[in-house]
Design a protein around this motif. Sequence first.
Motif, PDB file in Angstrom:
ATOM      1  N   ARG A   1       6.067   2.742   0.915  1.00 44.46           N
ATOM      2  CA  ARG A   1       5.285   3.635   0.063  1.00 44.46           C
ATOM      3  C   ARG A   1       3.779   3.583   0.339  1.00 44.46           C
ATOM      4  NH1 ARG A   1       8.524   7.280  -1.141  1.00 44.46           N
ATOM      5  NH2 ARG A   1       7.131   7.973  -2.791  1.00 44.46           N
ATOM      6  N   PHE A   2       3.367   2.869   1.354  1.00 45.76           N
ATOM      7  CA  PHE A   2       1.969   2.839   1.795  1.00 45.76           C
ATOM      8  C   PHE A   2       0.998   2.296   0.747  1.00 45.76           C
ATOM      9  CE2 PHE A   2       3.481   5.082   5.419  1.00 45.76           C
ATOM     10  CZ  PHE A   2       2.526   4.883   6.411  1.00 45.76           C
ATOM     11  N   TYR A   3       1.515   1.703  -0.313  1.00 47.98           N
ATOM     12  CA  TYR A   3       0.665   1.024  -1.303  1.00 47.98           C
ATOM     13  C   TYR A   3      -0.356   1.968  -1.946  1.00 47.98           C
ATOM     14  CZ  TYR A   3       2.719  -2.825   1.335  1.00 47.98           C
ATOM     15  OH  TYR A   3       3.609  -3.667   1.968  1.00 47.98           O
ATOM     16  N   VAL A   4       0.061   3.220  -2.183  1.00 42.52           N
ATOM     17  CA  VAL A   4      -0.811   4.193  -2.843  1.00 42.52           C
ATOM     18  C   VAL A   4      -0.112   4.716  -4.095  1.00 42.52           C
ATOM     19  CG1 VAL A   4      -1.994   4.899  -0.725  1.00 42.52           C
ATOM     20  CG2 VAL A   4       0.076   6.118  -1.451  1.00 42.52           C
ATOM     21  N   ASP A   5      -0.888   5.313  -4.989  1.00 43.77           N
ATOM     22  CA  ASP A   5      -0.328   5.942  -6.180  1.00 43.77           C
ATOM     23  C   ASP A   5       0.277   7.292  -5.801  1.00 43.77           C
ATOM     24  OD1 ASP A   5      -1.363   3.792  -7.612  1.00 43.77           O
ATOM     25  OD2 ASP A   5      -3.256   4.835  -8.000  1.00 43.77           O
ATOM     26  N   CYS A   6       1.430   7.601  -6.382  1.00 47.91           N
ATOM     27  CA  CYS A   6       2.134   8.842  -6.056  1.00 47.91           C
ATOM     28  C   CYS A   6       2.174   9.751  -7.274  1.00 47.91           C
ATOM     29  CB  CYS A   6       3.550   8.526  -5.577  1.00 47.91           C
ATOM     30  SG  CYS A   6       4.510   9.991  -5.131  1.00 47.91           S
ATOM     31  N   ALA A   7       1.455  10.852  -7.214  1.00 46.65           N
ATOM     32  CA  ALA A   7       1.392  11.767  -8.353  1.00 46.65           C
ATOM     33  C   ALA A   7       2.746  12.412  -8.631  1.00 46.65           C
ATOM     34  CB  ALA A   7       0.342  12.845  -8.092  1.00 46.65           C
ATOM     35  N   ALA A   8       3.542  12.670  -7.580  1.00 46.02           N
ATOM     36  CA  ALA A   8       4.813  13.375  -7.754  1.00 46.02           C
ATOM     37  C   ALA A   8       5.812  12.562  -8.567  1.00 46.02           C
ATOM     38  CB  ALA A   8       5.404  13.722  -6.386  1.00 46.02           C
ATOM     39  N   THR A   9       5.833  11.252  -8.381  1.00 46.15           N
ATOM     40  CA  THR A   9       6.814  10.403  -9.063  1.00 46.15           C
ATOM     41  C   THR A   9       6.212   9.612 -10.219  1.00 46.15           C
ATOM     42  OG1 THR A   9       6.420   8.511  -7.602  1.00 46.15           O
ATOM     43  CG2 THR A   9       8.070  10.137  -6.907  1.00 46.15           C
ATOM     44  N   GLY A  10       4.897   9.533 -10.257  1.00 46.95           N
ATOM     45  CA  GLY A  10       4.239   8.718 -11.276  1.00 46.95           C
ATOM     46  C   GLY A  10       4.172   7.243 -10.926  1.00 46.95           C
TER      47      GLY A  10
ATOM     48  N   ALA B   1      -4.549  -8.696   2.738  1.00 44.48           N
ATOM     49  CA  ALA B   1      -4.376  -8.439   4.170  1.00 44.48           C
ATOM     50  C   ALA B   1      -2.985  -7.852   4.380  1.00 44.48           C
ATOM     51  CB  ALA B   1      -4.543  -9.720   4.980  1.00 44.48           C
ATOM     52  N   GLY B   2      -2.774  -7.257   5.558  1.00 46.79           N
ATOM     53  CA  GLY B   2      -1.463  -6.707   5.853  1.00 46.79           C
ATOM     54  C   GLY B   2      -1.385  -6.194   7.273  1.00 46.79           C
ATOM     55  N   LEU B   3      -0.178  -5.794   7.663  1.00 50.98           N
ATOM     56  CA  LEU B   3       0.052  -5.272   9.005  1.00 50.98           C
ATOM     57  C   LEU B   3       0.522  -3.827   8.939  1.00 50.98           C
ATOM     58  CD1 LEU B   3       3.356  -5.013   9.887  1.00 50.98           C
ATOM     59  CD2 LEU B   3       3.196  -7.458   9.509  1.00 50.98           C
ATOM     60  N   SER B   4       0.062  -3.008   9.867  1.00 46.46           N
ATOM     61  CA  SER B   4       0.478  -1.617  10.018  1.00 46.46           C
ATOM     62  C   SER B   4       0.332  -0.861   8.696  1.00 46.46           C
ATOM     63  CB  SER B   4       1.910  -1.568  10.561  1.00 46.46           C
ATOM     64  OG  SER B   4       2.235  -0.268  10.998  1.00 46.46           O
ATOM     65  N   MET B   5       1.438  -0.398   8.086  1.00 46.42           N
ATOM     66  CA  MET B   5       1.340   0.233   6.773  1.00 46.42           C
ATOM     67  C   MET B   5       0.628  -0.685   5.791  1.00 46.42           C
ATOM     68  SD  MET B   5       4.465   1.332   4.183  1.00 46.42           S
ATOM     69  CE  MET B   5       4.861  -0.385   3.754  1.00 46.42           C
ATOM     70  N   GLY B   6       0.944  -1.990   5.864  1.00 45.33           N
ATOM     71  CA  GLY B   6       0.292  -2.962   4.986  1.00 45.33           C
ATOM     72  C   GLY B   6      -1.157  -3.200   5.352  1.00 45.33           C
ATOM     73  N   GLY B   7      -1.516  -2.992   6.624  1.00 44.77           N
ATOM     74  CA  GLY B   7      -2.921  -3.071   7.010  1.00 44.77           C
ATOM     75  C   GLY B   7      -3.720  -1.948   6.388  1.00 44.77           C
ATOM     76  N   TYR B   8      -3.147  -0.743   6.426  1.00 46.24           N
ATOM     77  CA  TYR B   8      -3.769   0.377   5.717  1.00 46.24           C
ATOM     78  C   TYR B   8      -3.843   0.069   4.227  1.00 46.24           C
ATOM     79  CZ  TYR B   8      -3.906   4.647   3.002  1.00 46.24           C
ATOM     80  OH  TYR B   8      -4.213   5.571   2.037  1.00 46.24           O
ATOM     81  N   GLY B   9      -2.728  -0.420   3.660  1.00 42.12           N
ATOM     82  CA  GLY B   9      -2.690  -0.717   2.232  1.00 42.12           C
ATOM     83  C   GLY B   9      -3.699  -1.767   1.827  1.00 42.12           C
ATOM     84  N   ALA B  10      -3.904  -2.774   2.683  1.00 47.45           N
ATOM     85  CA  ALA B  10      -4.888  -3.818   2.387  1.00 47.45           C
ATOM     86  C   ALA B  10      -6.296  -3.252   2.404  1.00 47.45           C
ATOM     87  CB  ALA B  10      -4.760  -4.961   3.392  1.00 47.45           C
ATOM     88  N   MET B  11      -6.598  -2.401   3.372  1.00 47.77           N
ATOM     89  CA  MET B  11      -7.931  -1.815   3.443  1.00 47.77           C
ATOM     90  C   MET B  11      -8.146  -0.830   2.303  1.00 47.77           C
ATOM     91  SD  MET B  11     -10.671  -2.153   5.333  1.00 47.77           S
ATOM     92  CE  MET B  11     -10.031  -2.868   6.854  1.00 47.77           C
ATOM     93  N   ARG B  12      -7.153   0.006   2.042  1.00 46.09           N
ATOM     94  CA  ARG B  12      -7.271   1.000   0.973  1.00 46.09           C
ATOM     95  C   ARG B  12      -7.468   0.316  -0.381  1.00 46.09           C
ATOM     96  NH1 ARG B  12      -4.784   2.631  -4.102  1.00 46.09           N
ATOM     97  NH2 ARG B  12      -5.226   4.847  -4.326  1.00 46.09           N
ATOM     98  N   ASN B  13      -6.634  -0.656  -0.682  1.00 43.36           N
ATOM     99  CA  ASN B  13      -6.716  -1.294  -1.991  1.00 43.36           C
ATOM    100  C   ASN B  13      -7.832  -2.328  -2.066  1.00 43.36           C
ATOM    101  OD1 ASN B  13      -4.511  -0.042  -3.597  1.00 43.36           O
ATOM    102  ND2 ASN B  13      -3.302  -0.727  -1.854  1.00 43.36           N
TER     103      ASN B  13
END
Length: 280
Positions: free
Chosen positions: A83-92, A123-135
């Motif tokens: 889920r890329f560690y982001v909030d999802c408006a469609a599902t809540g 910290a994280g890798l790949s999708m989790g790397g994005y998620g770590a930077m985003r969050n």
Amino acid sequence: MALIRMDLFSKCLMRTVPVTAVVPVDNTRYEGDPVRPADRPYKTLYLLNGLYGSHIDWVSATGVMMWAQERSLAVIMPSGENRFYVDCAATGEEYGRFIGEELVELTRRMFHLSREREDTYIAGLSMGGYGAMRNGLKYGEIFGCAAALSGAFLMDRLPTLDNSSPDYTQRRSYYEAVFGDLNRLPGSDADCEALYLRRKEAGLPIPRLYMACGTEDFLIEPNRKYRDFLRKQGADLRYEEGPGIHDFHFWSEYLQHVLDWLPLEERGAGISSGNVRRAY
């Protein structure tokens, strides 16, 4: 080192979420070893898995238990669920808020973890790397450091996808389900460049940042692009590259680089971090 497998109920996700934690509460001491004060809370790393992975990946594929024990570091590993560690408006489902707020608070209440920003890392890798930077940027008041290994910084690529791939995670429809309208991603809170600029312009605290990517990794160019953006903004960034592809051979080596980069007071003797190829 205690290895703990938990099932936590998340109000942000409205379901039970599996989490693995390593907490150095039962470390063995030998005569002459320094004594760690019992009342000192543990510095903590929230460590995120990548696409197709789960909360057990880091424990299964790396020496994170040993490295955390040597540094008296607690490591909390939730399951990313693609889920890329982001909030999802469609599902809540508020996966970003789960990572950036709820999980931190739950684990601080469960374990003897520091509540100080300078002791809390992601910290994280790949999708989790994005998620770590985003969050890490979204919740800059919580995290003092954020690290991305082979970060999936895909904002430029996602709008070009179609639905022809047999792999559903490579289809436009999958990313629309996660992020919403892909044409509206630039400037949103899923855009790591926009998140950095907002914090900088508002004078809000920004974490120290670390990035690393293998030179043969298919994500090397998006990582270099984000590196160049951060440099232009004067970010407190350490960036490394070295031979490697998108696999745990690279991530295992560079997770040790991350641990050496973090402001940890306690370092085990004889810890090997591999050979740094290029750091700049």
